[in-house]
Scaffold this motif. Structure first.
Motif, PDB file in Angstrom:
ATOM      1  N   ASP B  53     -16.039  -3.006  -1.423  1.00 48.03           N
ATOM      2  CA  ASP B  53     -14.911  -3.018  -0.497  1.00 48.03           C
ATOM      3  C   ASP B  53     -15.199  -3.701   0.824  1.00 48.03           C
ATOM      4  N   ILE B  54     -16.339  -3.448   1.420  1.00 50.21           N
ATOM      5  CA  ILE B  54     -16.596  -4.076   2.716  1.00 50.21           C
ATOM      6  C   ILE B  54     -16.775  -5.576   2.529  1.00 50.21           C
ATOM      7  N   ALA B  55     -17.626  -5.945   1.580  1.00 51.16           N
ATOM      8  CA  ALA B  55     -17.830  -7.370   1.336  1.00 51.16           C
ATOM      9  C   ALA B  55     -16.560  -8.022   0.808  1.00 51.16           C
ATOM     10  N   GLY B  56     -15.765  -7.281   0.071  1.00 54.42           N
ATOM     11  CA  GLY B  56     -14.571  -7.872  -0.529  1.00 54.42           C
ATOM     12  C   GLY B  56     -13.635  -8.470   0.498  1.00 54.42           C
ATOM     13  N   SER B  57     -13.388  -7.736   1.588  1.00 56.21           N
ATOM     14  CA  SER B  57     -12.513  -8.322   2.601  1.00 56.21           C
ATOM     15  C   SER B  57     -13.234  -9.440   3.344  1.00 56.21           C
ATOM     16  N   ARG B  69      -5.535 -19.716   2.208  1.00 57.24           N
ATOM     17  CA  ARG B  69      -4.450 -18.759   2.512  1.00 57.24           C
ATOM     18  C   ARG B  69      -4.474 -17.577   1.544  1.00 57.24           C
ATOM     19  N   PRO B  70      -5.539 -16.800   1.545  1.00 61.13           N
ATOM     20  CA  PRO B  70      -5.672 -15.747   0.531  1.00 61.13           C
ATOM     21  C   PRO B  70      -4.720 -14.573   0.752  1.00 61.13           C
ATOM     22  N   VAL B  71      -4.432 -13.929  -0.370  1.00 61.75           N
ATOM     23  CA  VAL B  71      -3.711 -12.654  -0.362  1.00 61.75           C
ATOM     24  C   VAL B  71      -4.711 -11.620  -0.877  1.00 61.75           C
ATOM     25  N   LEU B  72      -5.056 -10.679  -0.029  1.00 63.12           N
ATOM     26  CA  LEU B  72      -6.025  -9.642  -0.395  1.00 63.12           C
ATOM     27  C   LEU B  72      -5.272  -8.381  -0.792  1.00 63.12           C
ATOM     28  N   VAL B  73      -5.472  -7.946  -2.010  1.00 61.15           N
ATOM     29  CA  VAL B  73      -4.769  -6.757  -2.507  1.00 61.15           C
ATOM     30  C   VAL B  73      -5.670  -5.538  -2.344  1.00 61.15           C
ATOM     31  N   ILE B  74      -5.178  -4.566  -1.595  1.00 53.86           N
ATOM     32  CA  ILE B  74      -5.877  -3.295  -1.415  1.00 53.86           C
ATOM     33  C   ILE B  74      -5.068  -2.262  -2.188  1.00 53.86           C
ATOM     34  N   ARG B  75      -5.586  -1.807  -3.305  1.00 59.70           N
ATOM     35  CA  ARG B  75      -4.769  -1.052  -4.256  1.00 59.70           C
ATOM     36  C   ARG B  75      -4.433   0.359  -3.780  1.00 59.70           C
ATOM     37  N   PHE B  76      -5.206   0.879  -2.900  1.00 59.78           N
ATOM     38  CA  PHE B  76      -4.870   2.132  -2.210  1.00 59.78           C
ATOM     39  C   PHE B  76      -5.242   1.935  -0.745  1.00 59.78           C
ATOM     40  N   GLN B  77      -4.373   2.375   0.154  1.00 57.44           N
ATOM     41  CA  GLN B  77      -4.688   2.160   1.566  1.00 57.44           C
ATOM     42  C   GLN B  77      -5.923   2.933   2.009  1.00 57.44           C
ATOM     43  N   SER B  78      -6.324   3.926   1.229  1.00 59.24           N
ATOM     44  CA  SER B  78      -7.579   4.610   1.557  1.00 59.24           C
ATOM     45  C   SER B  78      -8.745   3.630   1.580  1.00 59.24           C
ATOM     46  N   PHE B  79      -8.664   2.582   0.755  1.00 57.22           N
ATOM     47  CA  PHE B  79      -9.737   1.584   0.738  1.00 57.22           C
ATOM     48  C   PHE B  79      -9.770   0.761   2.026  1.00 57.22           C
ATOM     49  N   LEU B  80      -8.687   0.824   2.799  1.00 58.90           N
ATOM     50  CA  LEU B  80      -8.674   0.084   4.059  1.00 58.90           C
ATOM     51  C   LEU B  80      -9.781   0.548   5.005  1.00 58.90           C
ATOM     52  N   TRP B  81     -10.113   1.832   4.910  1.00 58.11           N
ATOM     53  CA  TRP B  81     -11.173   2.320   5.803  1.00 58.11           C
ATOM     54  C   TRP B  81     -12.453   1.520   5.589  1.00 58.11           C
ATOM     55  N   LEU B  82     -12.717   1.168   4.322  1.00 60.33           N
ATOM     56  CA  LEU B  82     -13.924   0.402   4.028  1.00 60.33           C
ATOM     57  C   LEU B  82     -13.727  -1.086   4.288  1.00 60.33           C
ATOM     58  N   ASN B  83     -12.538  -1.567   4.034  1.00 59.46           N
ATOM     59  CA  ASN B  83     -12.276  -3.001   4.164  1.00 59.46           C
ATOM     60  C   ASN B  83     -11.944  -3.432   5.591  1.00 59.46           C
ATOM     61  N   ALA B  84     -11.825  -2.495   6.483  1.00 59.53           N
ATOM     62  CA  ALA B  84     -11.245  -2.801   7.794  1.00 59.53           C
ATOM     63  C   ALA B  84     -12.061  -3.793   8.612  1.00 59.53           C
ATOM     64  N   SER B  85     -13.371  -3.686   8.572  1.00 58.85           N
ATOM     65  CA  SER B  85     -14.157  -4.434   9.554  1.00 58.85           C
ATOM     66  C   SER B  85     -13.938  -5.943   9.507  1.00 58.85           C
ATOM     67  N   PRO B  86     -14.082  -6.615   8.371  1.00 60.45           N
ATOM     68  CA  PRO B  86     -13.836  -8.065   8.407  1.00 60.45           C
ATOM     69  C   PRO B  86     -12.407  -8.418   8.789  1.00 60.45           C
ATOM     70  N   ILE B  87     -11.470  -7.523   8.456  1.00 59.58           N
ATOM     71  CA  ILE B  87     -10.071  -7.815   8.786  1.00 59.58           C
ATOM     72  C   ILE B  87      -9.860  -7.776  10.292  1.00 59.58           C
ATOM     73  N   VAL B  88     -10.336  -6.712  10.929  1.00 60.18           N
ATOM     74  CA  VAL B  88     -10.049  -6.582  12.365  1.00 60.18           C
ATOM     75  C   VAL B  88     -11.094  -7.277  13.230  1.00 60.18           C
ATOM     76  N   ASN B  89     -12.325  -7.363  12.742  1.00 57.14           N
ATOM     77  CA  ASN B  89     -13.373  -7.941  13.591  1.00 57.14           C
ATOM     78  C   ASN B  89     -13.595  -9.432  13.363  1.00 57.14           C
ATOM     79  N   TYR B  90     -13.078  -9.953  12.271  1.00 58.60           N
ATOM     80  CA  TYR B  90     -13.154 -11.402  12.087  1.00 58.60           C
ATOM     81  C   TYR B  90     -11.759 -12.024  12.072  1.00 58.60           C
ATOM     82  N   ALA B  91     -10.979 -11.689  11.045  1.00 58.06           N
ATOM     83  CA  ALA B  91      -9.688 -12.367  10.893  1.00 58.06           C
ATOM     84  C   ALA B  91      -8.803 -12.168  12.127  1.00 58.06           C
ATOM     85  N   ALA B  92      -8.702 -10.934  12.591  1.00 53.76           N
ATOM     86  CA  ALA B  92      -7.780 -10.654  13.697  1.00 53.76           C
ATOM     87  C   ALA B  92      -8.276 -11.232  15.013  1.00 53.76           C
TER      88      ALA B  92
END
Lengths: 306, 300
Positions: B53-57, B69-92
């Protein structure tokens, strides 16, 4: 606990006899020029921070510059993703020096507009991608770039501490599974801040990489050796190079706990002298220092005038 | 049957792959119905990620930098806790920190009930609204999803799309309800929009007339005059969302609405407890009954 930092932490690990002597003189001198520029740059950054001219956190790579120099000789044209201790990588791969000076000086013309200091330095147009400051975070990003099919190989550089991040290890596994065009390079200075590898883990990165099905070598930071393996492995990606090297200054800032286990910079100068290139190497060293000094002076004047 | 939200997402994705060299990445995409039939059943442009999950994002961030232009599918939002870092600390942070964009669409799928339990239930868009550089939205209709997708393609920001499984079979648009004789204005987010519709109907049967304004864009939140004027007219408002109230979307939006109009706006979300897997322990989207009761309390 076994000790992964011994007996492999030697300046001769993986040495190939005659490698430097077989290289064209022009190539050896270019290799040293990149080392000399990086060293002069970081020594200047150190002085500039001590003088209060640089007020961001700085991560100095003095002692480790042979890794970036050797790597850049064999992987030109790649996407390059390093991490916080990346000045040498940036400069060796052709990042524009004025942009990184301006960044460290907090100027709008810095490569990040002064937002980040050392960690996020980048020259995206030249293939050097920024780092967000979280160690190892660049490694999965690099794997994603390799997935992207840009027809350009990817090189990612990280430290022995970052190698322990879960997302780095799974990035290795993913690259191996998909046979992605990516070279992983670990600048292994045996320190995570100041905690040695033996207190953190028992495994060795090269062995783990081989377990994932990738070719991997574990070598010392002889720049000719790094260049040799980089060139060789770029045709057999994905692959891993673990490079044993020595950091001379603290993890962050300008302090020092004394000399490293070996001084690769002086060893390279001695080797060049033995190869009859002493005069040229001294000239290169002098010119590198003068160039760095001149560019810093120029940028400081611009900052003062603005 | 008209096109559903799931049909819309699947077709937009198919066209994105075919026309824009786009790519959709995620875990178990092809398993058990292609993510509730929202992913096109094809191999081209569909990347199955390992269970990382962390590496996935982080991989998705790299694909964005590579121009896919990727579309990243997070199948349960609970996984967002693990995927959050690259999303908010890199992409955002990419545009602010580096000066180059990192366009990435995150399809974060919320679910609830059915035994999803303490971790896998609910939406967590509130925590992403907290971070700069990341627009957040929660489309629940086919038309809204098309607008969201168009926004993604016409801008270079990353985008967090808070989806909910309850919307996937929805095939109708959800127009605002504004009446001259309304006494309160209800603003609803995500799956609470469906329960809010029912609450408004139930209250009308009891003689209490409410406005209902549907909110899709949570950040940036720039309510239009058409969204603010009903609140000004009724003088009282309530924002309802299926996330926790403390530091949550409902309170944040209520504050902004109140600041914009000078009117009192309350907030309503989940009960302050973890949901259980057993039905009697669940903690679902505020029901029509709860919403109606809260509005009646506001009016007392």
């Amino acid at each position: 606990m076994s000790d992964p930092s011994s007996p492999d932490r030697t300046p001769d690990l993986g040495a190939i006899a005659g490698l430097a002597e077989a290289e064209a003189a022009s190539q050896s001198l270019e290799l040293f020029r990149r080392m000399a520029v990086a060293r002069a740059f970081d020594e200047h950054v150190r002085r500039a921070q001590m003088a209060g001219e640089v007020r961001t956190l700085v991560y100095l790579g003095v002692g480790q510059e042979a890794v970036a120099a050797g790597l850049s000789m064999g992987a030109e044209g790649s996407w390059v993703l390093g991490q916080h201790r990346g000045h040498a990588l940036y400069l060796s791969f052709g990042g524009r020096i004025e942009r990184v000076i301006d960044e460290l000086l907090g100027m709008p013309s810095g490569c990040c507009g002064g937002m980040g200091g050392s960690p996020p330095i980048h020259d995206f147009e030249r293939g050097i991608v920024g780092h967000n400051g979280l160690i190892g975070d660049q490694v999965p990003v690099a794997v994603g770039m390799a997935m992207g099919g840009t027809n350009r190989p990817v090189v990612t550089v990280f430290g022995d501490g970052a190698a322990e991040e879960d997302y780095v290890l799974t990035s290795l596994g993913t690259a191996a599974s998909r046979r992605l065009p990516i070279l992983f390079v670990c600048e292994d200075n045996d320190l995570s801040v100041l905690t040695p590898t033996r207190d953190r883990r028992t495994w060795k990165l090269a062995e783990v990489a081989r377990g994932f099905g990738m070719e991997a070598v574990d070598i010392a930071d002889d720049p000719w050796l790094v260049a040799h393996w980089t060139t060789a492995l770029m045709d057999r990606l994905p692959a891993v190079i673990n490079v044993r090297t020595c950091r001379e200054y603290w993890h962050v800032g300008t302090g020092s706990d004394g000399p490293g286990e070996w001084n690769r910079y002086e060893m390279v100068k001695s080797r060049l002298a033995a190869m009859g290139l002493g005069d040229e190497s001294r000239r290169i060293e002098r010119e590198a220092a003068q160039m760095v000094e001149a560019r810093w002076t120029e940028r400081l004047q611009i900052r003062s005038a603005s | 049957m008209d096109r559903t939200v799931a049909d819309t997402i699947r077709e937009l994705t198919r066209r994105h792959i075919a026309d824009h060299n786009g790519v959709v990445v995620g875990q178990c995409l092809s398993a058990v119905g292609w993510v509730q039939n929202t992913v096109p059943a094809q191999t081209e442009g569909v990347v199955e990620l390992p269970m990382t999950d962390i590496a996935g994002s982080g991989f998705a961030v790299g694909l964005a930098l590579a121009g896919r232009r990727p579309v990243l599918v997070i199948r349960f939002q609970s996984f967002l806790w693990l995927n959050a870092s690259p999303i908010v600390n890199y992409a955002a942070k990419s545009k602010e920190m580096f000066g180059y964009p990192c366009p990435l669409l995150v399809r974060a799928i919320a679910s609830e009930g059915g035994g999803t339990g303490p971790v896998h239930s609910h939406a967590y868009h509130s925590m992403f609204m907290h971070m700069p550089g990341l627009p957040v939205c929660a489309p629940m209709t086919p038309g809204e999803y098309e607008q969201v997708w168009e926004r993604y393609l016409s801008h270079d920001d990353p985008l967090l799309v808070s989806e909910h499984r309850a919307s996937y079979k929805n095939n109708r648009e959800l127009p605002d309800i504004v009446r001259d004789d309304a006494v309160v204005t209800l603003y609803a987010v995500g799956p609470a929009r469906f329960t809010a519709e029912q609450a408004v109907a139930d209250l009308a049967d009891r003689g209490i007339v409410c406005n209902l304004i549907h909110l899709v864009w949570l950040k940036p939140f720039a309510p239009s005059p058409a969204q603010l004027d009903p609140l000004r007219a009724t003088g009282r408002g309530l924002v309802v969302d299926a996330t926790y109230e403390t530091c949550g979307a409902a309170r944040s939006l209520a504050y902004d609405l109140s600041q914009a109009t000078g009117r009192m706006v309350a907030a309503m979300g989940l009960e302050e407890r973890s949901p259980g897997a057993s039905p009697h322990l669940d903690n679902l989207t505020p029901s029509a009954e709860r919403i109606a009761a809260r509005i009646e309390a506001l009016l007392r």
